[in-house]
Scaffold this motif. Structure first.
Motif, PDB file in Angstrom:
ATOM      1  N   GLY A 193     -22.735  11.218  80.672  1.00 20.92           N
ATOM      2  CA  GLY A 193     -22.756   9.844  80.200  1.00 20.92           C
ATOM      3  C   GLY A 193     -21.407   9.274  79.836  1.00 20.92           C
ATOM      4  N   THR A 194     -20.328  10.068  79.976  1.00 24.50           N
ATOM      5  CA  THR A 194     -19.002   9.595  79.568  1.00 24.50           C
ATOM      6  C   THR A 194     -18.101   9.256  80.752  1.00 24.50           C
ATOM      7  OG1 THR A 194     -18.020  11.816  79.521  1.00 24.50           O
ATOM      8  CG2 THR A 194     -19.141  11.056  77.529  1.00 24.50           C
ATOM      9  N   MET A 195     -18.578   9.457  81.980  1.00 23.11           N
ATOM     10  CA  MET A 195     -17.714   9.327  83.147  1.00 23.11           C
ATOM     11  C   MET A 195     -17.775   7.943  83.797  1.00 23.11           C
ATOM     12  SD  MET A 195     -16.099  12.058  83.252  1.00 23.11           S
ATOM     13  CE  MET A 195     -15.887  13.780  83.633  1.00 23.11           C
ATOM     14  N   GLY A 196     -18.618   7.052  83.295  1.00 26.53           N
ATOM     15  CA  GLY A 196     -18.792   5.762  83.948  1.00 26.53           C
ATOM     16  C   GLY A 196     -17.512   4.947  84.018  1.00 26.53           C
ATOM     17  N   ILE A 197     -16.849   4.757  82.873  1.00 25.64           N
ATOM     18  CA  ILE A 197     -15.627   3.948  82.839  1.00 25.64           C
ATOM     19  C   ILE A 197     -14.499   4.604  83.641  1.00 25.64           C
ATOM     20  CG2 ILE A 197     -13.819   3.034  81.333  1.00 25.64           C
ATOM     21  CD1 ILE A 197     -15.955   2.518  79.240  1.00 25.64           C
ATOM     22  N   PRO A 198     -14.213   5.914  83.451  1.00 28.99           N
ATOM     23  CA  PRO A 198     -13.176   6.538  84.290  1.00 28.99           C
ATOM     24  C   PRO A 198     -13.483   6.443  85.785  1.00 28.99           C
ATOM     25  CG  PRO A 198     -13.674   7.947  82.434  1.00 28.99           C
ATOM     26  CD  PRO A 198     -14.690   6.857  82.420  1.00 28.99           C
ATOM     27  N   TYR A 213     -21.763   5.478  65.814  1.00 31.01           N
ATOM     28  CA  TYR A 213     -20.384   5.470  66.309  1.00 31.01           C
ATOM     29  C   TYR A 213     -20.355   5.809  67.795  1.00 31.01           C
ATOM     30  CZ  TYR A 213     -19.105   5.580  61.369  1.00 31.01           C
ATOM     31  OH  TYR A 213     -18.978   5.284  60.043  1.00 31.01           O
ATOM     32  N   THR A 214     -19.491   5.112  68.525  1.00 32.36           N
ATOM     33  CA  THR A 214     -19.276   5.407  69.948  1.00 32.36           C
ATOM     34  C   THR A 214     -17.800   5.675  70.240  1.00 32.36           C
ATOM     35  OG1 THR A 214     -19.130   3.039  70.437  1.00 32.36           O
ATOM     36  CG2 THR A 214     -21.285   4.093  70.706  1.00 32.36           C
ATOM     37  N   SER A 215     -17.004   5.844  69.204  1.00 35.13           N
ATOM     38  CA  SER A 215     -15.597   6.214  69.371  1.00 35.13           C
ATOM     39  C   SER A 215     -15.263   7.281  68.340  1.00 35.13           C
ATOM     40  CB  SER A 215     -14.675   5.004  69.202  1.00 35.13           C
ATOM     41  OG  SER A 215     -14.820   4.433  67.916  1.00 35.13           O
ATOM     42  N   PRO A 253     -18.202  11.240  69.729  1.00 33.72           N
ATOM     43  CA  PRO A 253     -19.394  10.741  70.422  1.00 33.72           C
ATOM     44  C   PRO A 253     -19.155  10.479  71.900  1.00 33.72           C
ATOM     45  CG  PRO A 253     -18.277   8.934  69.360  1.00 33.72           C
ATOM     46  CD  PRO A 253     -17.445  10.167  69.093  1.00 33.72           C
ATOM     47  N   GLY A 254     -20.262  10.232  72.598  1.00 33.18           N
ATOM     48  CA  GLY A 254     -20.247   9.650  73.926  1.00 33.18           C
ATOM     49  C   GLY A 254     -20.637   8.187  73.811  1.00 33.18           C
ATOM     50  N   PRO A 255     -20.931   7.524  74.926  1.00 32.71           N
ATOM     51  CA  PRO A 255     -21.319   6.117  74.880  1.00 32.71           C
ATOM     52  C   PRO A 255     -22.594   5.877  74.072  1.00 32.71           C
ATOM     53  CG  PRO A 255     -20.726   6.766  77.115  1.00 32.71           C
ATOM     54  CD  PRO A 255     -20.797   8.012  76.303  1.00 32.71           C
ATOM     55  N   SER A 313     -16.651  18.268  56.395  1.00 28.55           N
ATOM     56  CA  SER A 313     -17.659  19.308  56.189  1.00 28.55           C
ATOM     57  C   SER A 313     -18.824  19.159  57.167  1.00 28.55           C
ATOM     58  CB  SER A 313     -18.180  19.262  54.751  1.00 28.55           C
ATOM     59  OG  SER A 313     -18.714  17.987  54.444  1.00 28.55           O
ATOM     60  N   ARG A 314     -18.724  18.179  58.078  1.00 26.98           N
ATOM     61  CA  ARG A 314     -19.743  18.038  59.122  1.00 26.98           C
ATOM     62  C   ARG A 314     -19.090  17.529  60.393  1.00 26.98           C
ATOM     63  NH1 ARG A 314     -22.709  13.680  60.672  1.00 26.98           N
ATOM     64  NH2 ARG A 314     -22.407  12.552  58.717  1.00 26.98           N
ATOM     65  N   LEU A 315     -19.542  18.036  61.543  1.00 28.17           N
ATOM     66  CA  LEU A 315     -19.091  17.553  62.836  1.00 28.17           C
ATOM     67  C   LEU A 315     -20.307  17.065  63.606  1.00 28.17           C
ATOM     68  CD1 LEU A 315     -17.233  20.291  62.131  1.00 28.17           C
ATOM     69  CD2 LEU A 315     -16.136  19.575  64.256  1.00 28.17           C
ATOM     70  N   SER A 316     -20.212  15.830  64.102  1.00 27.95           N
ATOM     71  CA  SER A 316     -21.269  15.272  64.941  1.00 27.95           C
ATOM     72  C   SER A 316     -20.719  15.139  66.350  1.00 27.95           C
ATOM     73  CB  SER A 316     -21.722  13.906  64.412  1.00 27.95           C
ATOM     74  OG  SER A 316     -22.409  14.048  63.188  1.00 27.95           O
ATOM     75  N   LEU A 317     -21.356  15.814  67.307  1.00 32.75           N
ATOM     76  CA  LEU A 317     -20.824  15.935  68.654  1.00 32.75           C
ATOM     77  C   LEU A 317     -21.800  15.376  69.684  1.00 32.75           C
ATOM     78  CD1 LEU A 317     -19.750  19.695  68.475  1.00 32.75           C
ATOM     79  CD2 LEU A 317     -18.403  17.709  67.774  1.00 32.75           C
ATOM     80  N   GLN A 318     -21.247  14.926  70.797  1.00 32.19           N
ATOM     81  CA  GLN A 318     -22.032  14.672  71.993  1.00 32.19           C
ATOM     82  C   GLN A 318     -21.840  15.861  72.927  1.00 32.19           C
ATOM     83  OE1 GLN A 318     -24.214  12.451  73.161  1.00 32.19           O
ATOM     84  NE2 GLN A 318     -24.303  13.536  75.113  1.00 32.19           N
ATOM     85  N   VAL A 319     -22.892  16.552  73.261  1.00 28.03           N
ATOM     86  CA  VAL A 319     -22.821  17.665  74.200  1.00 28.03           C
ATOM     87  C   VAL A 319     -23.882  17.463  75.273  1.00 28.03           C
ATOM     88  CG1 VAL A 319     -21.892  19.291  72.506  1.00 28.03           C
ATOM     89  CG2 VAL A 319     -24.365  19.113  72.815  1.00 28.03           C
ATOM     90  N   ASP A 320     -23.695  18.107  76.409  1.00 34.92           N
ATOM     91  CA  ASP A 320     -24.618  17.925  77.526  1.00 34.92           C
ATOM     92  C   ASP A 320     -26.005  18.485  77.233  1.00 34.92           C
ATOM     93  OD1 ASP A 320     -22.466  16.810  78.790  1.00 34.92           O
ATOM     94  OD2 ASP A 320     -22.059  18.521  80.103  1.00 34.92           O
ATOM     95  N   ASP A 321     -26.053  19.602  76.518  1.00 34.83           N
ATOM     96  CA  ASP A 321     -27.330  20.280  76.291  1.00 34.83           C
ATOM     97  C   ASP A 321     -27.411  20.764  74.845  1.00 34.83           C
ATOM     98  OD1 ASP A 321     -29.680  21.669  76.393  1.00 34.83           O
ATOM     99  OD2 ASP A 321     -29.187  22.815  78.191  1.00 34.83           O
TER     100      ASP A 321
END
Length: 286
Positions: free
Chosen positions: A120-125, A210-212, A223-225, A256-264
């Motif tokens: 979901g992050t490759m659209g703009i590139p 958040y998206t950035s 995050p991702g989009p 103390s917390r990480l929120s990530l976008q991951v594929d799976d």
């Protein structure tokens, strides 16, 4: 004082060499200089200047290495921090393309699980990539002057390679997960390295706010989009390096917390319960 003087002399010599080469190429391109005259100028002026600059550069590198500078610090000193960052960025892009062609990922070894984050992050590139290809075709068709057309074509191809390097860098530099350690990355940059014991909870949770990339309160968002989909709750705060293009502009924060976008995200949660994952088609590379 001596080092500062050597730096200034070396900088002036580099600037003069680049200026002479640029002027020679420009005058030849617009027809003021004939190819023969441009070649004579290149042979009689640019090559000797290049040799002088090369010798001075080697001497400065040897001097800095004797003073205990590492290779990264030496490049920063020789080229300046901004230029050095650009050189490293380009070199990493070429390496990432080579890794992608070979279907390898960076930092892998037996027992390391790559955790991708490109869905979901490759659209703009990709849009920039297509635009760059279209630009190269349009320039070739519409620009009537061969010299200008060739220069613009080279620049278009160079820009295309840079975009490919960015895309390949995100694919070939996933997060790295082992039985004892988790490395969080954003492309080539390492954000933080966590021992598995540092992680108290791993939660599959969708956050949309958040998206950035940002630090808010005591949480880092990568995050991702569509925001983030995985939370890592830590036992205690750790220092993270915030992503930034220029290395000398990167700052740190305690979270103390990480929120990530991951594929799976399901697979990551499962791996923390001793279930592995590995993407198809890619093998590990140290």
């Amino acid at each position: 004082m001596i080092a500062r003087t050597a730096r200034r002399i070396h900088g002036v010599a580099v600037a003069i060499t680049v200026l002479v080469a640029a002027v020679n190429a420009t005058l030849a391109a617009i027809g003021i200089l004939s190819p023969g005259a441009a070649f004579v100028l290149w042979l009689g002026v640019e090559i000797p200047l290049g040799i002088v600059v090369g010798v001075m550069t080697v001497q400065r590198i040897r001097s800095l290495r004797r003073e205990g500078f590492g290779w990264t610090a030496t490049l920063d000193e020789i080229a300046g921090k901004i230029t050095a960052d650009l050189i490293r960025f380009e070199a990493r892009g070429y390496r990432a393309i080579w890794q992608f062609v070979r279907r390898r990922y960076d930092g892998g070894e037996p027992g390391v699980v790559p955790v991708g984050y490109t869905k979901g992050t490759m659209g703009i590139p990709m849009a920039f990539l297509v635009a760059c290809v279209i630009e190269a075709v349009v320039v070739h068709v519409l620009v009537p002057w061969p010299a200008v057309r060739n220069v613009l074509l080279v620049l278009s191809i160079w820009g295309l390679i840079q975009i490919l390097g960015i895309l390949a860098g995100r694919i070939t530099h996933p997060h790295l997960l082992t039985d004892t350690r988790l490395t969080i990355r954003a492309g080539h940059q390492v954000i933080v390295q966590l021992d598995r014991g540092d992680v108290e909870r791993v939660l599959e949770r969708r956050r949309w706010e958040y998206t950035s990339q940002i630090v808010d309160d005591d949480a880092l968002y990568l995050p991702g989009p569509d925001g983030t989909c995985l939370d890592l709750v830590l036992r205690e705060a750790v220092d993270v390096t915030l992503p930034a293009f220029f290395e000398h502009k990167r700052t740190t924060a305690s979270v103390s917390r990480l929120s990530l976008q991951v594929d799976d995200p399901e697979a990551v949660v499962a791996h923390f319960s001793a279930v592995g994952l590995r993407p198809k088609g890619f093998s590990a590379e140290a």
